[in-house]
Design an enzyme around this catalytic site. Structure first.
Site, PDB file in Angstrom:
ATOM      1  N   SER A 316       8.592   3.687  -1.905  1.00 38.85           N
ATOM      2  CA  SER A 316       9.726   4.006  -2.774  1.00 38.85           C
ATOM      3  C   SER A 316       9.259   4.447  -4.151  1.00 38.85           C
ATOM      4  O   SER A 316       9.808   5.386  -4.746  1.00 38.85           O
ATOM      5  CB  SER A 316      10.645   2.784  -2.899  1.00 38.85           C
ATOM      6  OG  SER A 316      11.108   2.363  -1.638  1.00 38.85           O
ATOM      7  N   ASP A 361       5.611  -8.632   1.159  1.00 41.98           N
ATOM      8  CA  ASP A 361       4.194  -8.661   1.563  1.00 41.98           C
ATOM      9  C   ASP A 361       3.246  -8.965   0.411  1.00 41.98           C
ATOM     10  O   ASP A 361       2.095  -9.321   0.641  1.00 41.98           O
ATOM     11  CB  ASP A 361       3.783  -7.320   2.181  1.00 41.98           C
ATOM     12  CG  ASP A 361       4.499  -7.045   3.492  1.00 41.98           C
ATOM     13  OD1 ASP A 361       4.933  -8.020   4.128  1.00 41.98           O
ATOM     14  OD2 ASP A 361       4.639  -5.873   3.863  1.00 41.98           O
TER      15      ASP A 361
END
EC number: 2.7.1.11
Length: 989
Positions: A316, A361
């Site tokens: 993104s 993550d």
């Protein structure tokens, strides 16, 4: 009435030796509104009257123009001046005159001197006064026949001369940098100030010129994204911007219309406790194409938006930076196609991009943590704790698969936090040829020691050193081969769900506020920043470099350069991996130290219980046993040692399941060694302790200081001793973090979420929540930030009536704006020691009385529930990190003594020797044993682990009466909290 001098003078003196001129000047200033506050005549004096009086004065009269401050209407229509401390915008006496709503007053000293004076008429004395009634003052001067002298200075309206010939100038500007004020109501009635037509026009113009910012959540959702949306929205509004929500990620930019919607202050209320993102997220294929980015550019320009705050992963953020690079071409193309006007082109020719990393993550380089990572870890350990119960019941093995395709952070940290037997992560792949045998050995060894369950954590991106995938099924088959009844549990998207943990609420909030500041400070020459957290500080990193470095990790793994991949992770990743091995794998005897270096290490819990005492004790024990040391638990604190000699040796099986156990398995209380120092020394000698780890709060800190101070009388205390702070109050000097405080904050966030839900359901109810912390406001400040409290009361910021009045005004305004809508629960956070007068009950009573039926109040006191039950993921991970550091400290200090060939056996035991009659430390070689720096407090300062001598902390950095450190490292939390609650707006307006 004239007001303070804009020349920044506290007083000015006018001198004459003419008695008649002295009286004439006095009458002149009293007609202007000055009042005599002190008079002096030389023939009638006392020592007190001489204070401030010039030695050559025959007479002195001090005239004062009193400070203008707010007035209130009293009975009978009379107006009474408010106490200055309760006026709008009051800060402190020291800042009087700097606040926009108070003025400092001014003093004129008229002096009749007995000396001959020569007046320089060409260079007369001159001073400038402020007045909010310039026209009335001018009329008054004309009435008394004073000369009106036109001014040639912009800020000065006109001047006149007093009878002594001094030039007196007048201005409508309170200071050189302030705005013009033409009405006393600005000070006397701040809320009644009359706005001119010009000011209304200026406001309309400023509305049109406001910076417009769009907030996007893109890619995979992460807990804490809503907190970021809330922070960006409210900070943007506070700083005078308009904030738009871009719905469904970049899809909203491409489609425009209703998918780009302006957000108001109340639109983001109640978002802190909600997982995911309310503005939606999606992967947008159209935005990957140039025509899609062109359409996005058009939609943004059409809405006047030229700044984007993007919360998402590296994909993104990469797309956002590409959009910024192409922006000049895209907007020029729109102008050429006549889709936008020339004015729009000139106004929005540059795009500002600021990134927030939202990813469970924790795979972004350049930041210690990403939004959502610790919430996901919290979810994993919660579920594995549940699995542990059934695994132990059936003596089963469980293979738990966690997310992390290219990053093993979740796998590593969950392995540490859940006491896993084995982990598989991509950064440290096992050997293709022997990983199965290695797994079997570890699991069988733990079973032989008495463990009834086996837990193996597998990251979804797990591979061997030849890049072959390692699947959960393969791991299961290996465990089945050694006779273990094995099950596979894939946690999947459960890891993304649920309310964000306390840390993610904090991280998303402070980063969101800084993102708005970064937008406002950005220039076309500044590279797009990503807001990161490094060493516990919010910093801005170049977005492109962070993304590029992140992709380098994957490239290093693909190139089988696993050492480089590990180095590219944050600085603690490699250390954490080694820590995991030290408590899970190194119990095979391969890391035993020589017998001559093996130690007897004592562990004691001191103070109130917290949820992280047992995890820290477990890690210290397992790490020490793996090296051949013996570990002794002193049971029930120093009282247990003194009264019963309660010492117990700990074995592997005693502590292996303490990773998720709250409280204290060995017992804790507030007793101190000073209760009977001789008996404490006796038992230390009996068990031949070589080191001591004291885990606890301020009492543990005090106990360490007492033992250190007793070294001169009891040589046994010359052993290295370390205090590991563990307290919900986080009040131990020398550290910014204490074990147990994060668990407490998670418990409080859940408690306050439930209380706010009750308040919201009742529509018109406010709760005042009392939190622990003693005289440390850390817990209250942090809790206020992460729960969205309207107001926070702490011991560091004294409460007064004005504070409470402002908060009730904010509460009233908020209720009016909410209009009974959902997610409108309101709470105040009150530290238990914030005030002896304004107690929790009194604050609640004042709120209830002020409500007059419009709203009501209740108190909520979580009490000892705040200590929590099961320790949080952050507390478990840090317990491992700090406990091993303590063990290493004790080992290093002993090594210097035991392997010093110049010392005799007795000197090694005493840990000092005499050098020419001077007592000298065997550790440091210094002439004072007390200063050998082996009695320390371990702490976290930023992200660095520090060891600070307890004597230094006790003498220089401790508030002994208030039982806390002098460093208020959490003060910034209060500012951000006040900004986002609206409290700061009340105070500035």
């Amino acid at each position: 009435m004239p007001e303070p001098s804009i020349s920044d003078l506290s007083f000015t003196s006018f001198v004459t030796n003419d008695d008649n001129l002295f009286e004439e000047t006095f009458n002149f200033y009293t007609k202007l509104g000055f009042h005599a506050t002190r008079s002096y005549v030389k023939d009638n004096r006392s020592d007190f009257e001489l204070t401030g009086i010039s030695t050559d004065s025959i007479k002195e009269i001090w005239l004062e123009s009193f400070p203008l401050s707010e007035v209130v209407e009293a009975s009978g229509g009379r107006e009474l001046r408010k106490p200055l401390q309760e006026s709008v915008g009051y800060e402190s006496e020291a800042l009087l005159g700097y606040s926009p709503y108070q003025s400092g007053g001014v003093v004129i000293k008229l002096r009749l001197s007995n000396h001959d004076l020569e007046k320089n008429n060409d260079l007369p004395g001159e001073v400038t006064f402020f007045t909010a009634s310039i026209d009335k003052l001018k009329a008054k001067l004309i009435e008394i026949g004073a000369e009106i002298i036109p001014s040639k200075i912009d800020l000065v309206e006109f001047s006149t001369r007093d009878p002594m010939g001094d030039v007196i100038s007048f201005s409508s500007y309170p200071s050189l940098n302030s705005k013009k004020i033409t009405s006393p109501d600005f000070f006397l009635h701040p809320k009644k100030e009359v706005r001119s037509e010009e000011s209304i026009v200026e406001q309309v113009k400023s509305e049109e010129g406001k910076k417009k910012i769009a907030i996007i959540t893109s890619g995979g959702d992460a807990p804490g994204m809503n907190a970021a949306v809330r922070a960006v929205t409210r900070a943007g509004i506070f700083y005078g911007c308009k904030v738009y929500a871009c719905y469904e990620g970049y899809t909203g930019l491409v489609k425009g219309g209703d998918m780009l919607k302006e957000l108001q202050w109340q639109d983001v209320r109640g978002l802190l406790s909600i997982g995911g993102t309310i503005i939606g997220t999606a992967r947008c294929k159209e935005f990957r194409e140039r025509w899609g980015r062109l359409q996005a550019c058009y939609n943004m320009v059409s809405n006047g938006i030229d700044a984007l705050v993007v919360c998402g992963g590296d994909g993104s953020l990469t797309g956002a930076d590409l959009f910024r690079k192409e922006w000049p071409e895209l907007i020029k193309e729109l102008l050429g196609e006549d889709k936008i006007t020339k004015e729009q082109y000139e106004t929005h020719r540059n795009l500002t991009i600021v990134g927030l990393v939202g990813s469970i993550d924790n795979d972004m380089c350049g930041t210690d943590s990403t939004i959502g990572a610790y919430s996901s870890l919290e979810r994993i350990i919660e579920l594995v704790d549940y699995i542990d119960a059934t695994a132990a019941s059936h003596s089963r093995a469980f293979v738990v698969e966690v997310m992390g395709r290219h990053c093993g952070w979740l796998g590593l940290m969950s392995g540490i936090a859940t006491g896993a037997d084995y982990i598989f992560i991509p950064e440290r792949p096992p050997s293709e040829s022997n990983w199965k045998d290695d797994l079997k050995k570890v699991c069988l060894r733990h079973r032989e020691k008495g463990r009834r369950k086996t837990t193996v954590i597998v990251a979804e991106g797990a591979i061997d050193d030849q890049l072959n995938p390692i699947t959960s099924e393969e791991v299961k088959d290996v465990l089945v081969e050694i006779g273990l009844d094995t099950r596979i549990t894939r946690l999947g998207h459960v890891q993304r769900g649920g309310a964000p943990c306390a840390f993610d609420r904090f991280l998303a909030t402070v980063q969101g506020v800084d993102a708005v500041r970064a937008v406002l400070e950005s220039t076309p020459a500044i590279p797009s920043p990503v807001i990161s957290i490094l060493e516990n500080k919010i910093v801005r990193q170049p977005l492109v470099e962070s993304v590029a470095q992140t992709k380098t990790v994957s490239a290093a793994i693909e190139a089988k350069d696993f050492d480089k991949a590990l180095q590219l992770r944050d600085q603690e990743f490699a250390t954490s991996y080694e820590n995991f091995l030290s408590v899970s794998k190194y119990d095979d005897g391969s890391y035993l130290v020589p017998e001559s270096s093996r130690l007897n290490i004592a562990i004691i819990h001191v103070g109130a219980p917290t949820s992280a005492l047992n995890p820290a004790t477990r890690v210290a024990t397992l790490n020490s046993l793996a090296k051949g040391h013996r570990v002794f638990a002193i049971r029930n604190g120093f009282a247990g040692l003194i009264r019963h000699g309660a010492v117990r040796e700990l074995n592997w099986i005693d502590v292996e399941d303490w990773h998720n156990t709250g409280g204290s398995e060995i017992g804790t209380n507030r007793s101190l060694p000073s209760d009977d120092m001789g008996t404490v020394a006796y038992y230390f000698q009996q068990y031949k302790f070589d080191g001591l780890i004291i885990i606890g709060g301020f009492e543990a800190f005090t106990a360490l200081y007492e033992l250190d101070a007793a070294r001169a009388q009891y040589p046994i205390f010359n052993i290295p001793m370390c205090c590991l702070p563990a307290t919900v109050s986080n009040n131990v000097p020398g550290t910014e973090y204490s074990l147990g405080s994060d668990t407490c904050l998670n418990t409080l966030s859940g408690y306050c979420d439930a209380v706010k839900q009750s308040a919201s359901a009742s529509r018109r109810r406010t709760f005042v929540v009392e939190v622990q912390g003693g005289y440390s406001g850390y817990l209250a400040s942090y809790a206020g930030l992460i729960t969205g409290a309207l107001a926070v009361y702490t011991p560091e910021n004294p409460i007064n009536l004005q504070t409470v009045q402002e908060d009730i005004e904010l509460l009233t305004r908020t209720y009016e704006e909410d209009d009974g809508k959902n997610r409108s629960g309101k709470i105040f956070i009150h530290n238990e020691k914030a005030s002896k007068v304004y107690t929790t009950d009194l604050i609640a009573a004042i709120i209830g009385e002020a409500g007059k039926g419009r709203f009501e109040s209740r108190t909520a006191v979580p009490g000892h529930v705040q200590q929590g039950k099961s320790p949080s993921s952050i507390d478990r991970v840090n317990a491992c990190r700090l406990a091993i550091k303590c063990c290493n400290f004790i080992e290093d200090a002993n090594f210097q003594v035991k392997h010093n060939a110049n010392l005799s056996a007795d000197e090694r035991h005493l840990r000092f020797f005499y050098d020419d009659g001077v007592k000298t430390s065997a550790v440091s070689g210094k002439s004072s044993v007390i200063d050998d720096n082996t009695s320390v407090v371990i702490g976290i300062q930023g992200s660095e682990v520090t060891f600070t001598p307890v004597k230094q902390l006790w003498e220089n950095e401790t508030h002994h009466k208030w039982r806390k450190g002098k460093n208020v490292h959490w003060e910034q939390l209060n500012i951000v909290s006040d900004l986002l609650s609206g409290r700061l707006s009340i105070r500035t307006t």
